[in-house]
Every structure is written in C-alpha cells, then in structure tokens.
Design an enzyme around this catalytic site. Structure first.
Site, PDB file in Angstrom:
ATOM      1  CB  CYS A 150      -8.833 -48.972 -27.656  1.00  0.00           C
ATOM      2  SG  CYS A 150      -7.158 -48.647 -27.001  1.00  0.00           S
ATOM      3  CB  CYS A 190      -9.293 -49.292 -23.530  1.00  0.00           C
ATOM      4  SG  CYS A 190      -8.831 -47.606 -23.778  1.00  0.00           S
ATOM      5  CG  HIS A 246      -4.434 -46.065 -24.562  1.00  0.00           C
ATOM      6  ND1 HIS A 246      -5.630 -46.676 -24.253  1.00  0.00           N
ATOM      7  CD2 HIS A 246      -3.613 -46.282 -23.505  1.00  0.00           C
ATOM      8  CE1 HIS A 246      -5.530 -47.262 -23.057  1.00  0.00           C
ATOM      9  NE2 HIS A 246      -4.333 -47.033 -22.595  1.00  0.00           N
ATOM     10  CE  LYS A 268       5.022 -26.061  -8.329  1.00  0.00           C
ATOM     11  NZ  LYS A 268       4.127 -26.142  -7.197  1.00  0.00           N
TER      12      LYS A 268
END
Ligand code: ME8
Length: 507
Positions: free
Chosen positions: A125, A128, A146, A295
């Site tokens: 990857c 990474c 990912h 929130k």
C-alpha cells in the site's frame, strides 16, 4: 539524568490535523514536566518526507516531491509553534545530514550480513508504505486501512533479515515487560513477533524520492527504515558543531499511536540490534482520537478543528481538552460539544473562578498580601503525595492520569473554599487568624496545582503564578507549604472568558 522524547515524524503528504496535534502536545507535556524536575531534556519532532506517500501526493498536485515537502514541512513547524510545543529540534528527513546517517547505517547493515538481494512479490500500500499479506487484505485486494485497491507487485530489491531477530526480540520482550506500554500493546506486538517474522524489503526500486542505496543507485532506502532512523540521526546535527548522541541516546520514550506499532515495536528494535545501536528504553502507544461525532456546538460548528479552537479559545484550552477528555493510551471521542463542556465547567468554573475568587479575597480582606499563617491541616493532607503521584504517572507516560490527579485537587480546593466560608470570617475580627489560614491555604493550594498544571496549560499557569507573586515553577516548588505567606498578589484578568456563540455563517 537525560530524558529524550520523540513524536512520530509526520508525513508531509497532507495537512497537519488534530491527531498530529494530540501526539505533539502530549509529548510536550512530558518534556516540560521533566524540565521542571531538572532533567536534561531533548524533545524531537519533525517530518517524514520520502517514499510513495509523498511522491504520489506531489504527483497528484503536479508539483515536485521536494516542493510539496518544503511547503508542508513549514506547516508542521508552524503547528508545533502554534501549540506551544517546546521541541528542541525539528527534523526533516530530507536534511542532508540525515541522509548521511541513513546511508552509513544501511551500509553497516549490509556489511554485517543482515541484507540480501531478493524478489518481493505481493501487495504494497503506497499510502501506508507497508507491505500487506494476503490475509490482511479486505475484499481480496484492498488496503485494510485506506480501502484503496492494491496491485500485486513484483520487484527485485534488498531485503532485511528480520527473521534472524525472532529470538532476540522475544528475549527483549521477556526481559523488559514495560518496554512497550500500555500492556495491551505490548501483548499485541509480542504476539505479532511470536506469529513468525518475515524478512522485509529494505529498499524500493520503483521510486527515486528517497535516500539512495549506496551500493545500488537504482534503489532507494525503504521509507520506514529511513524514517525510523530520524530518532537517532537528529542528535548528530541538531546543534551546530556538537554531537548530542552520547548525551541523549538511547531515547527515553518514543510516543506514537497504534497505527505504527509494528514499525516501532518490532522493526525498529531489530534494525537497531542489527546496526549494533542501543535500544530506546520505551515506546508508548496512545489510541486514536475519534472525530466523527457530529453533535453541533454553539461556537465551533460540528468539527473539532484545532486551529479554530485555538483562535477562539486559546492554545491552553485545546491542550487541556485533548489530554483530559481521552484517557491517554485508549481511543476516545472528541467533539466541539465535549470541548465546550470542559471549557465552561472545568477551566472557566473550577479553575478560573477559583483563582479569581482567592485572589480577590486576598485583595479585599488583606490588602493584596498573602497572609502569614500555618496552612490548614486538612488541605495539607489533601495535597500530600500529589507531586509523587504526578511523577509516578508521568514516568509511565500516563499523561491523562496525572492530569486527573491534579484536577481532583482543583476540585478539593473549591470544596475547601466553599466549606470554610472565608467571607463570613472576614466579617468577624475575632476570626482573623482563621481567615489568614484559609487564605494562605487557598493561595498555596492554587500555587501548587498551577505549578503542576504548567506542562498542560503553560500560558495560564504562568499568568496565575505571576499573579500569586510566586514564579518558581520547578517541581520542588510544587510542595504544599513550600512558599508560605508574604507575597504581594498582582492583577489577574479573566483566564477563560465566556465565548459567545459564533454568528451563523453567511457563506
Ligand atoms: O505514520 N488520533 O505519519 P502520519 C491520534 N510518517 N493520533 C493520531 C491520529 C488520530 N486520529 N491521526 C494521526 C506516519 N495521529 C509516519 C511516522 S515515525 C518514524 C514515521 C498521530 O503523518 C499519531 O501520532 O501518518 C500517529 O502515530 C501519527 O499521527 C501518524 O502520522
């Protein structure tokens, strides 16, 4: 004693965010605390600039990797300054001095027989910068972190004989059960080791953005090997004309998050053993800040943007919140709403109001002089052992544990003032001695917690200690009764002012 603490070096492929701020602030708390103790401290942070993560991001933006790195390294530097980090140096892996150390070390690894030529075949990857085994993949071919589609790669490169370190690593873990903390992370790393170690590629053939392999100019050093050695290389050139390696190596503690455990708890000690360099004393792994809590808050909207928080509420408020809200070592949610709660109830009320109240009573009842008296025994009891408790926690990198211990005393001081009702004693001349003791006790308690809070909320603590007329913030000064009465108090503005709800955005 020397105390050398590091953060990860952050990738310059993106912008600094709250997660980076979190680690840097936590490490800064430790560095400041150890300086209060009189330790010889070196605090390092910086940027990781090589490899695919940066090369690919630069390509996407149509700039050279060096341009991208130069631009973003400045941003990371500015963030360290903005959060009041007291790092002693900022390393960039593109520094030529760092290159030189990495070249020398990989040469040494090869000479020592730890490197061989081989063919890598499998998934990798680029985000990474990590090789993935088939069993780690999601949906057969996606990176589990990912979630991007990976391709099977095949390339000839240089391998590091990690498998030869299986036994030495197991022995390291057996002999030093606290070398990785917290213990769940120790167990995780150990079980990774026990699962059997496979050699990994020490070099990459596909990219050129990195440190050239000295004996093979077609390859560059694998970015993780390059990056890990920053902790070691920095000491050689952080101070012009001086090599700090003997003074600070081995590192006392590397602070990182769980995403990069394998590299620090498995690869790193093996690479150091191979290079015959002493191992760091500890790796502390903190959890993730979970930022998907939507929130809504009145003044901050619905994302906890660290820069906005600092603009509106100040740097100390952000530092405090991050280390107070989430137990250091565990995952935890942070949110604008949670921030406002802690700001209003803890910083503004419990600490800010306490400070204002105590100072204004000394001003009006004792003409601004902290009275001479014997401190109240109940307060002395309450604060006894606090310094040791904080030291014990911070020796084990329990950054929020220490803060909890301090904050419990802030609350105890509030109770003390509330229950001893000095405003009543102030009306009765016969109770003058009692009033003196209460005011001295409250001032002294406030001073003690402020010295201990200094690493967390440095700007505020300095203001408060100055207003108390006692500026010594060494840890020795944090003992209750160490200062006594007699100081002239000064002005203290509002420490944590109320912030009105932001105007609704018209954009
Ligand atoms: O991994 N919560 O760099 P990176 C808490 N260059 N901490 C977080 C976080 C979150 N949600 N997100 C990031 C790299 N962090 C390599 C490191 S070291 C030799 C090389 C913090 O930019 C945390 O410290 O991806 C994590 O380990 C680090 O940022 C990863 O930063």
């Amino acid at each position: 004693m020397s105390y050398y603490i590091t953060t990860p070096i952050y990738y310059v492929n993106g912008e600094p965010h709250l997660g980076h701020v979190y680690t840097t602030v936590a490490a800064d708390v430790l560095a400041r605390h150890m300086r209060q103790r009189g330790e010889d401290v070196f605090f390092l942070t910086g940027t990781d600039e090589h490899g695919e993560p940066v090369a690919q991001a630069a390509e996407r933006e149509g700039v050279t990797p060096r341009d991208l790195a130069d631009r973003n390294a400045e941003r990371f530097k500015a963030v360290a300054t903005r959060v009041n980090a007291t790092n002693d140096f900022f390393i960039r892996t593109s520094d030529p001095e760092h290159h030189a150390v990495v070249s020398e070390i990989v040469t040494r690894l090869k000479a020592g027989g730890h490197v061989y030529e081989g063919t890598y075949e499998g998934f990798y990857c680029p985000r990474c910068a990590d090789f993935k085994t088939d069993s780690e993949l999601v949906d057969g071919s996606k990176c589990p972190i990912h979630l991007i589609e990976l391709e099977r790669e095949k390339e000839d490169n240089w391998f590091f004989r990690l498998s030869a370190f299986q036994e030495p690593l197991e022995r390291l873990y057996a002999d030093h059960p606290e070398w990785v903390l917290p213990s769940n992370r120790y167990n995780e790393a150990l079980s990774f080791i026990k699962g059997g170690l496979r050699d990994f590629s020490l070099s990459r053939a596909r990219i050129s953005w990195g440190v050239q392999i000295p004996w093979d100019p077609d390859q560059v050093v694998y970015v993780w090997v390059d990056a890990l050695f920053n902790y070691y290389s920095a000491l050689a050139y952080a101070r012009q004309g001086e090599d700090l390696t003997d003074r600070f190596w081995p590192a006392t503690v590397h602070v990182i998050a769980k995403d990069i455990l394998k590299f620090h708890a498995v690869f790193w000690p093996a690479l150091l053993m191979a290079a015959e360099i002493e191992l760091p004393k500890r790796v502390f792994i903190h959890g993730y800040l979970l930022m998907d809590d939507h929130k809504m808050s009145k003044s901050l909207g619905n994302v906890l943007d660290p820069f906005h928080v600092m603009d509106v509420y100040g740097t100390d408020a952000l530092r405090y919140y991050l280390l107070r809200e989430v137990a250091f070592g565990q995952d935890g949610s942070v949110s604008p709403e949670g921030f406002e709660n802690r700001y209003n109830t803890e910083l503004a009320n419990e600490y800010g109001n306490l400070a204002r109240r105590v100072l204004s009573m000394i001003a009006s009842y004792r003409d601004g002089l902290v009275p001479e008296a014997d401190p109240p025994a109940e307060l002395a009891r309450e604060l006894a052992g606090l310094v040791e408790e904080v030291q014990r926690c911070l020796d084990r990198v329990e950054v929020s544990g220490a803060l909890d211990a301090i904050w419990n005393r802030v609350r105890a001081l509030n109770r003390f003032v509330q229950e001893s009702e000095p405003w009543k004693a102030a009306k009765d001349p016969e109770r003058a001695g009692e009033l003196d003791a209460v005011l001295l006790g409250a001032a002294e308690g406030l001073r003690v917690v402020s010295v201990l809070l200094y690493p967390y909320i440095p700007e505020t603590a300095v203001k408060l200690l100055t207003a108390l007329g006692r500026e010594d913030r060494s840890l020795d000064a944090a003992r209750f009764g160490a200062a006594g009465g007699g100081a002239r108090i000064g002005e203290l503005g509002q420490l944590f002012p109320k912030v009105e709800a932001a105007e609704p955005s018209t954009a």
